[in-house]
Design a protein around this motif. Structure first.
Motif, short mmCIF file in Angstrom:
data_model
loop_
_atom_site.label_atom_id
_atom_site.label_comp_id
_atom_site.label_asym_id
_atom_site.label_seq_id
_atom_site.Cartn_x
_atom_site.Cartn_y
_atom_site.Cartn_z
N SER A 223 0.83 -1.20 0.00
CA SER A 223 0.00 0.00 0.00
C SER A 223 0.87 1.25 0.00
O SER A 223 1.97 1.27 0.58
CB SER A 223 -0.90 0.00 1.24
OG SER A 223 -1.51 1.26 1.43
N ASP A 247 -3.03 1.88 -4.44
CA ASP A 247 -3.89 2.83 -3.73
C ASP A 247 -4.88 2.07 -2.86
O ASP A 247 -4.82 0.82 -2.77
CB ASP A 247 -4.59 3.78 -4.70
CG ASP A 247 -5.54 3.05 -5.67
OD1 ASP A 247 -5.86 1.86 -5.42
OD2 ASP A 247 -5.96 3.66 -6.67
N ASP A 248 -5.81 2.79 -2.24
CA ASP A 248 -6.76 2.14 -1.33
C ASP A 248 -7.68 1.17 -2.06
O ASP A 248 -8.23 0.24 -1.45
CB ASP A 248 -7.60 3.21 -0.62
CG ASP A 248 -6.76 4.06 0.33
OD1 ASP A 248 -5.68 3.57 0.74
OD2 ASP A 248 -7.17 5.19 0.65
#
Length: 332
Positions: A223, A247-248
């Motif tokens: 992450s 990314d998230d």
């Protein structure tokens, strides 16, 4: 001139001169062959294109060696073919031929006994016959459905005995047939690769990125909010010399490589207090899994990089590879 005379001769150019004469003679004979191609060649191509069976090539002696190569070239360029030795044909191998086949028989004289012996049964079987011969008045040429004239005005052999220019002409004519048939069939580089899966061209045209990429748990990823120290552990665990930075939503937004690590150390970056998002290389180069592996090589060379992230059509990370993977797959 004997070998000892060549070695002691004051003229070091004699062997070269003879070699050049041989090549010049053979080149002239092939050029003459090209200039006299006629409708018979077109008819031979049509006969093979209409063939519902196989092309069977046959010949004895030097013509047999040339025939073997012609059969191999035909088979590798989209025309199913095999070589049949005429002596073995008289002892059972004629059973391999059907009325749907086309036979290409090679004989410079057109009077080779082994070939003439199988002409009557070939006629009874009903296979079509194409002859490649240097004698249009020969028994073989007259028996053929299509005669291809491969005569030469002289052999390159100084004695005029060894088949040299005549075999070159026959071989060139066979190549002309194979390439013309390839073109007429719309045979592609991909088709050629399917017939040569063990060769370098086959690997380059058949291997896709998904065949060589790392996938699943072998993909290095982390992450963007993770610390640099955790990114270093991921690189070390996966052994690709890099990690994807996600990314998230789990989509790759960057990449961090061994080179980036060295630059980070040189800049005095704190690995315990710096996030991956702060040091990653943004907008990494990506490739689709269905693209050819050779496309990955081209991308790496274009951007002077050694690793690529593999994403699907939606931009999801599905794989990763580096130059070592491509080297192991012998794509490079």
């Amino acid at each position: 001139m004997g070998i000892s005379e060549l070695q002691t001769s004051d003229s070091a150019t004699a062997p070269l001169q003879l070699a050049r004469e041989v090549l010049a003679i053979e080149a002239r004979e092939v050029q003459a062959l090209a200039e006299r191609l006629d409708e018979n060649f077109v008819n031979a191509v049509g006969l093979i294109l209409q063939c519902r069976g196989r092309v069977v090539v046959t010949g004895i002696g030097k013509s047999g060696h040339i025939g073997n190569k012609i059969a191999a070239t035909l088979a590798s360029t989209g025309t199913p073919a095999f070589f049949m030795h005429p002596a073995e044909a008289s002892h059972g191998d004629l059973g391999m031929i059907t009325r749907d086949d086309v036979v290409i028989a090679l004989s410079n004289s057109g009077e080779a006994d082994e070939l003439l012996a199988i002409l009557p049964p070939l006629k009874r079987i009903g296979a079509k016959l194409i002859s490649i011969s240097g004698n249009r008045l020969s028994t073989l040429s007259k028996a053929a459905d299509v005669f291809l004239d491969a005569h030469v005005s002289q052999e390159a052999c100084p004695l005029g005995l060894a088949p040299t220019a005549s075999t070159t002409a026959a071989l060139a004519l066979g190549d002309a047939l194979a390439v013309t048939l390839l073109d007429q069939r719309g045979f592609s580089r991909e088709d050629f690769a399917l017939a040569h899966p063990g060769g370098s061209l086959g690997r380059r045209l058949l291997l896709h990125v998904q065949d060589v990429m790392r996938h699943g748990g072998d993909i290095p990823s982390i992450s963007s909010s993770s610390l640099l120290k955790d990114g270093l552990l991921e690189i070390s665990r996966k052994g690709l010399g890099m990690t994807a930075v996600l990314d998230d939503a789990g989509k790759p937004v960057g990449i961090f490589t061994d080179g980036d690590l060295r630059r980070a150390f040189e800049a005095g970056v704190d690995i315990h207090g710096t996030s991956m998002g702060d040091v990653m290389h943004r907008n990494p180069q990506t490739i689709l899994p269905e693209q050819l592996a050779v496309d990955a090589v081209a991308l790496m060379e274009q951007y002077s990089i050694s690793s690529l992230l593999v994403v699907d059509q939606q931009g999801n990370l599905v794989g990763a590879l580096n130059m070592h993977d491509l080297l192991m797959a012998k794509v490079v």
